[in-house]
Design an enzyme around this catalytic site. Sequence first.
Site, PDB file in Angstrom:
ATOM      1  N   ARG A  58       0.914  -1.144   0.089  1.00  0.00           N
ATOM      2  CA  ARG A  58       0.230   0.063  -0.372  1.00  0.00           C
ATOM      3  C   ARG A  58       0.651   1.030   0.174  1.00  0.00           C
ATOM      4  O   ARG A  58       0.824   2.274  -0.341  1.00  0.00           O
ATOM      5  CB  ARG A  58      -0.706  -0.489   1.221  1.00  0.00           C
ATOM      6  N   TYR A  59       2.313   1.191   0.966  1.00  0.00           N
ATOM      7  CA  TYR A  59       2.416   2.486   1.223  1.00  0.00           C
ATOM      8  C   TYR A  59       3.941   2.221   0.100  1.00  0.00           C
ATOM      9  O   TYR A  59       4.418   0.947  -0.711  1.00  0.00           O
ATOM     10  CB  TYR A  59       3.361   2.537   2.207  1.00  0.00           C
TER      11      TYR A  59
ATOM     12  N   ARG B 164       7.331   0.007   2.340  1.00  0.00           N
ATOM     13  CA  ARG B 164       7.201  -1.037   3.235  1.00  0.00           C
ATOM     14  C   ARG B 164       6.452  -1.804   2.442  1.00  0.00           C
ATOM     15  O   ARG B 164       5.159  -1.213   1.761  1.00  0.00           O
ATOM     16  CB  ARG B 164       7.305  -0.843   4.082  1.00  0.00           C
TER      17      ARG B 164
ATOM     18  N   CYS C 150      -4.251 -18.012  14.797  1.00  0.00           N
ATOM     19  CA  CYS C 150      -4.020 -17.331  16.042  1.00  0.00           C
ATOM     20  C   CYS C 150      -4.040 -18.016  17.024  1.00  0.00           C
ATOM     21  O   CYS C 150      -4.881 -19.696  17.649  1.00  0.00           O
ATOM     22  CB  CYS C 150      -4.309 -16.117  15.473  1.00  0.00           C
TER      23      CYS C 150
ATOM     24  N   CYS D 283      -9.928 -13.144  18.078  1.00  0.00           N
ATOM     25  CA  CYS D 283     -10.493 -11.796  18.497  1.00  0.00           C
ATOM     26  C   CYS D 283     -11.473 -11.280  17.497  1.00  0.00           C
ATOM     27  O   CYS D 283     -11.949 -11.477  16.431  1.00  0.00           O
ATOM     28  CB  CYS D 283      -9.161 -10.869  18.410  1.00  0.00           C
TER      29      CYS D 283
ATOM     30  N   CYS E   3     -10.977  -8.951  15.326  1.00  0.00           N
ATOM     31  CA  CYS E   3     -10.330  -8.997  14.083  1.00  0.00           C
ATOM     32  C   CYS E   3     -10.803  -8.582  12.649  1.00  0.00           C
ATOM     33  O   CYS E   3     -12.031  -8.415  12.430  1.00  0.00           O
ATOM     34  CB  CYS E   3     -10.054 -10.258  13.981  1.00  0.00           C
TER      35      CYS E   3
ATOM     36  N   ARG F  77      -9.228  -8.973  10.053  1.00  0.00           N
ATOM     37  CA  ARG F  77      -9.089 -10.144   8.808  1.00  0.00           C
ATOM     38  C   ARG F  77     -10.190 -10.789   8.818  1.00  0.00           C
ATOM     39  O   ARG F  77      -9.507 -11.780   8.972  1.00  0.00           O
ATOM     40  CB  ARG F  77      -7.646 -10.166   8.466  1.00  0.00           C
TER      41      ARG F  77
ATOM     42  N   ASP G  21     -12.234  -0.406  12.308  1.00  0.00           N
ATOM     43  CA  ASP G  21     -11.852  -0.506  11.391  1.00  0.00           C
ATOM     44  C   ASP G  21     -13.321  -0.796  10.893  1.00  0.00           C
ATOM     45  O   ASP G  21     -14.344  -1.513  12.263  1.00  0.00           O
ATOM     46  CB  ASP G  21     -11.248  -1.573  10.690  1.00  0.00           C
TER      47      ASP G  21
ATOM     48  N   ASP H 138      -7.477   3.929  10.047  1.00  0.00           N
ATOM     49  CA  ASP H 138      -7.110   3.545   8.736  1.00  0.00           C
ATOM     50  C   ASP H 138      -8.071   3.367   7.702  1.00  0.00           C
ATOM     51  O   ASP H 138      -9.360   3.373   7.435  1.00  0.00           O
ATOM     52  CB  ASP H 138      -6.906   2.156   8.868  1.00  0.00           C
TER      53      ASP H 138
ATOM     54  N   LYS I 166      -3.547   4.567   6.851  1.00  0.00           N
ATOM     55  CA  LYS I 166      -3.389   4.903   8.281  1.00  0.00           C
ATOM     56  C   LYS I 166      -3.600   7.266   8.133  1.00  0.00           C
ATOM     57  O   LYS I 166      -2.466   6.671   8.086  1.00  0.00           O
ATOM     58  CB  LYS I 166      -1.990   4.900   9.393  1.00  0.00           C
TER      59      LYS I 166
HETATM   60  C1  LIG Z   1       0.215  -1.051   9.033  1.00  0.00           C
HETATM   61  C2  LIG Z   1       0.577  -1.152   7.846  1.00  0.00           C
HETATM   62  C3  LIG Z   1       2.003  -0.767   7.468  1.00  0.00           C
HETATM   63  C4  LIG Z   1       2.383  -0.043   8.219  1.00  0.00           C
HETATM   64  O1  LIG Z   1       1.901   1.122   8.497  1.00  0.00           O
HETATM   65  P1  LIG Z   1       3.696   1.713   9.740  1.00  0.00           P
HETATM   66  O2  LIG Z   1       2.802   3.634   9.501  1.00  0.00           O
HETATM   67  O3  LIG Z   1       4.784   2.292   8.934  1.00  0.00           O
HETATM   68  O4  LIG Z   1       3.438   1.427  10.626  1.00  0.00           O
HETATM   69  C5  LIG Z   1       2.189  -1.312   5.890  1.00  0.00           C
HETATM   70  N1  LIG Z   1       1.390  -1.871   5.235  1.00  0.00           N
HETATM   71  C6  LIG Z   1      -0.182  -1.959   5.981  1.00  0.00           C
HETATM   72  C7  LIG Z   1      -0.734  -2.497   4.625  1.00  0.00           C
HETATM   73  C8  LIG Z   1      -0.822  -1.612   6.310  1.00  0.00           C
HETATM   74  O5  LIG Z   1      -2.314  -1.935   7.060  1.00  0.00           O
HETATM   75  S1  SF4 Z   2      -6.361  -9.474  16.168  1.00  0.00           S
HETATM   76 FE1  SF4 Z   2      -6.996 -10.994  14.173  1.00  0.00          FE
HETATM   77  S2  SF4 Z   2      -5.027 -11.461  13.501  1.00  0.00           S
HETATM   78 FE2  SF4 Z   2      -4.547 -10.806  15.296  1.00  0.00          FE
HETATM   79  S3  SF4 Z   2      -4.565 -12.775  16.790  1.00  0.00           S
HETATM   80 FE3  SF4 Z   2      -7.109 -11.506  16.888  1.00  0.00          FE
HETATM   81  S4  SF4 Z   2      -7.592 -12.809  15.683  1.00  0.00           S
HETATM   82 FE4  SF4 Z   2      -5.721 -12.805  14.939  1.00  0.00          FE
END
Ligand SMILES: *Cc1c(COP(=O)(O)O)cnc(C)c1O
Ligand code: SF4
Length: 362
Positions: free
Chosen positions: A90-91, A94, A103, A107, A110, A112, A271, A308, A315
């Site tokens: 996305r960025y 990174r 996991c 949670c 979550c 995802r 989210d 986000d 973010k």
């Molecule tokens: C959160 C996130 C990051 C890391 O973001 P930082 O602000 O650098 O901690 C990188 N890629 C994705 C897709 C993210 O959701």
């Molecule tokens: S937030 Fe989602 S990915 Fe993270 S530990 Fe909990 S269930 Fe697993």
Amino acid sequence: MESWQKILQNSLTEPTAIAARFGIDPAPLLTVAERYPMRINPYYLGLIQTMGDPIWKQAVPDEQELQDQVCHVDPLNEENQSPIPNLVHRYPDRVLFMISSTCAMYCRFCTRKRKVGCANMAINAESIDAGIDYIREHREIRDVILSGGDPLLRSDASLDNILSRLRAIPHLEIIRIGSRIPVVLPQRITPSLVRVLKRYHPLYINTHFNHPDEITPQSAKACARLANAGIPLGNQTVLMRGVNDNPLVMRRLMQRLLMIRVRPYYIYQADQVQGTDHFRTSVEEGLEIMRALRGYTSGMAVPTYVIDAPGGGGKIPLLPDYLQQLGSDVVLKNYLGDVYHYTNAEPAKPAEQLEWQQVVGS
Ligand SMILES: *Cc1c(COP(=O)(O)O)cnc(C)c1O
Ligand code: SF4
């Protein structure tokens, strides 16, 4: 001491088991657990003090998960920002690389939820090879965040293998691991795991404590082992209704994190993830919490509050309105609400700005 594998094996994965333990009707929860998996290991189960408390809310399925008419399956548009499955780019510099689909606790909030712990999250040797190849082929990537699922549920040998292959990529400067293991299964942070991790510095771990009751002698010991291995620890907290939507609870959490050498990094506005609407708070409440941190406690205890952006915009930081006015007279408000003036300097000449403008591409 009981091994972490044994603790994990004894997890409750059926609502009937938790219902029997607390004397409630399992029927409404069965359909929830069919859609979104449940796993509560005995360690995390033991942190529940009363039914419906902040630990319970994070772990036990709730009918409201299926009644959510507001949120979306993939609000951050991760699937469309994935050049290959299980890697989000996305960025500019990174990537987020998912190396585990499971996991130590599922949670309820979550992000995802759509795939974690489900058969449709296909992570295997091929997808991991493909992710490492992608990072090797993209020289602009200087930072990788290992995520999932929980990366630290992989075996020591498998983590050793993945980390060594990543470290061999010359342009990759830092490796980060995002893991809730120190919170939900701290017994997994064994001396042998730590021996593996410390070979791959600079390596950072961001963990995920949401409530002061999650900070226990066991989680403190896990964090001490990681910190003693020179691994800087950060924490990401999700702001959640009924869990930590209270300035005093949040302040205590941040202060206690510093006591176990974990530096608060982010507080996330929840989210808009399908099945989690009942956890969401207003942004105003989040700003109120931030106002109650800054100035009232150590600056080290104040993380950045972010949303986000829905659709995958990344973010975006949110700050109470300390900055009231820009221009030659900068008007500021301090944490007590008192107004201050700062006489501004002249902006740099255009020629001096040139280099940075080229960098940001404006
Ligand atoms: C959160 C996130 C990051 C890391 O973001 P930082 O602000 O650098 O901690 C990188 N890629 C994705 C897709 C993210 O959701
Ligand atoms: S937030 Fe989602 S990915 Fe993270 S530990 Fe909990 S269930 Fe697993």
